[in-house]
Scaffold this active site. Sequence first.
Site, PDB file in Angstrom:
ATOM      1  N   SER A   1      -3.684  -5.052  -4.312  1.00 52.96           N
ATOM      2  CA  SER A   1      -3.978  -4.076  -3.264  1.00 52.96           C
ATOM      3  C   SER A   1      -2.963  -4.061  -2.135  1.00 52.96           C
ATOM      4  O   SER A   1      -2.961  -3.134  -1.320  1.00 52.96           O
ATOM      5  CB  SER A   1      -5.373  -4.330  -2.684  1.00 52.96           C
ATOM      6  OG  SER A   1      -6.357  -4.150  -3.681  1.00 52.96           O
TER       7      SER A   1
ATOM      8  N   LYS B   1      -6.612  -3.228   7.994  1.00 58.78           N
ATOM      9  CA  LYS B   1      -7.595  -2.894   6.963  1.00 58.78           C
ATOM     10  C   LYS B   1      -8.985  -3.345   7.408  1.00 58.78           C
ATOM     11  O   LYS B   1      -9.151  -4.467   7.934  1.00 58.78           O
ATOM     12  CB  LYS B   1      -7.194  -3.591   5.656  1.00 58.78           C
ATOM     13  CG  LYS B   1      -8.052  -3.264   4.451  1.00 58.78           C
ATOM     14  CD  LYS B   1      -7.488  -3.950   3.212  1.00 58.78           C
ATOM     15  CE  LYS B   1      -8.288  -3.667   1.955  1.00 58.78           C
ATOM     16  NZ  LYS B   1      -7.688  -4.306   0.754  1.00 58.78           N
TER      17      LYS B   1
ATOM     18  N   SER C   1      -6.723  -1.444  -2.851  1.00 58.91           N
ATOM     19  CA  SER C   1      -7.794  -1.046  -1.962  1.00 58.91           C
ATOM     20  C   SER C   1      -7.314  -0.805  -0.531  1.00 58.91           C
ATOM     21  O   SER C   1      -8.007  -0.210   0.287  1.00 58.91           O
ATOM     22  CB  SER C   1      -8.884  -2.124  -1.958  1.00 58.91           C
ATOM     23  OG  SER C   1      -8.370  -3.376  -1.506  1.00 58.91           O
TER      24      SER C   1
END
Length: 571
Positions: A159, A61, A135
């Site tokens: 997330s 990420k 996210s």
Amino acid sequence: MTQSCVARVTAAYRRIAGADRPEVWITLRPEADVLAEATALDARLAAGEPLPLAGVLVAVKDNIDVAGLPTTAACPAFAYTPEADAPAVRRLLDAGAVVLGKTNLDQFATGLVGTRSPYGPVRNALRPEKISGGSSSGSAVAVALGIADIALGTDTAGSGRVPAALNGIVGIKPTLGLVPTTGVVPAARSYDAVTVFARTLTEAQPAVGVMTGPDEGDPRSRAWPDDVRLAAPSRPRIAVPREEDLAPLSDGGRAAFAAAVKQVEAAGATTAVVDVSPLLLAARLLYDGALVAERYAAVGEFIADNPSAADPTVAGIILGAAGLPAHALAADQERLDRYRAMARRALSGYDALLLPTTTGHPDIAEVLADPVAVNSRLGTYTNFVNLLDMAAVAVPAGEADGSPFGVSVVTRAFEDQPALDIAALLTGEQAPEPLPGCGVDLAVFGAHLTGQPLNHQLTDSGARYAGEVTTTAAYRLTALGTTPPKPGLVRVGPGGGAPIGGERWTLSPAALGHFLAALPAPMSLGRVELAEGRWVLGFQCDPDSAAGGTDITEHGGWRAYLESAGEAATG
């Protein structure tokens, strides 16, 4: 690993081209660079170097630092290029993993939808018209599409779990601090966790284990406590929510959750309904209360100075916290302390809480039309977990309304391994070696064996069954006149006895200390030589006490002796 590292990388880039999902990536490394690393890994493996994650392909990420690759947090104006890897990444690389690139996310990790990015909404892996969840959107989809073996996400409000549920994969959200957040752009520093996505628990758990451990750069990082439980009981007690707590679900969602409850019951768990409303109320504090000030502390000044660089919804959430008074934050922190106490009481006596991971699967258009309200609903069952310092494992649990449905196993802090064991009841996997690497092996030969009257002393302490063992022929076994009946193992020297069968259990250092402190005469703990050539701690007996018992060495173990005695009594 059956394929070479080079072959795995080549196949991954073929899948990237075939998937045609450019929105998954913010920075995708050139294939030639990754192949060069894979070639070097293959050479190291050929030379016999131990690399437990050799060739495991990782997506990261893009709020987690990878040396030499830009960290953007999905905001180009914020981007910087780190010189060092985040420790979580470095530990994976040291174990032989290979990073493919950096993945898209809800900007500044603010959101559970996967649409709040200038790099475009990340479409769901299975239903492209639907959201991927955020996210950690790109990381989850990279795994679900079969491109990456594992992917790193972060989780503040869910997330690392909501995207797992919506894409039909596994998400492990460790206890806060077990994986250090050094090198991670914070969302809310006190409640951030680095997470792992994978298709199975078996693939995810080793990566979490490698990344775990304190780091000097993260003052909130933590080590496993000495009394950590290394296993769930064979018949775990699981709390489940009341019907009214499931009101946010559709009829299909409630049916899917009921099926998951039945599945864990069929696997040996017992369940009981509890009132989880205190947890759901605590969840609201993350955004509806003053705790959102943590998000302003993380990146608020940057957004205030660069308002046009931020997603409007993200900017509204973060800048809205700028004027919160300090006393409001202090009051909400006190409320949170009270919710923690209420949660402890509600879950006392249970090994885990089973919850739906999220409430539904919105279309991308639905989120764009009402980004705040839809996002809030998605966090109903996830927002409280980090606020209350809990661990969670999200796993697939069938379908609801045509989309993947998922459930989460939620446990107290440091109960990560019991959560994984219970989650394995839903995935049908055999849980790998225990996540905490602080266990001590203990060999047992009598009343502590599986099914024997004192075995509960091991399981109650969170000990983990590790298989059958056999001693060398240097031991004799004696039936003692104790209550309950138990044998005594005595070392008599090489060739003076016979191989004796038993079991190996792994338990925490504190649990071993409790055993030693409470050990009744004539038993003791000492080193026992196993037939496989190593020595482990084990139950033994002093020779004088053994001399007063009945020698049962010829049976080769306690169970065989009991069976023989039972047959003689009924013969």
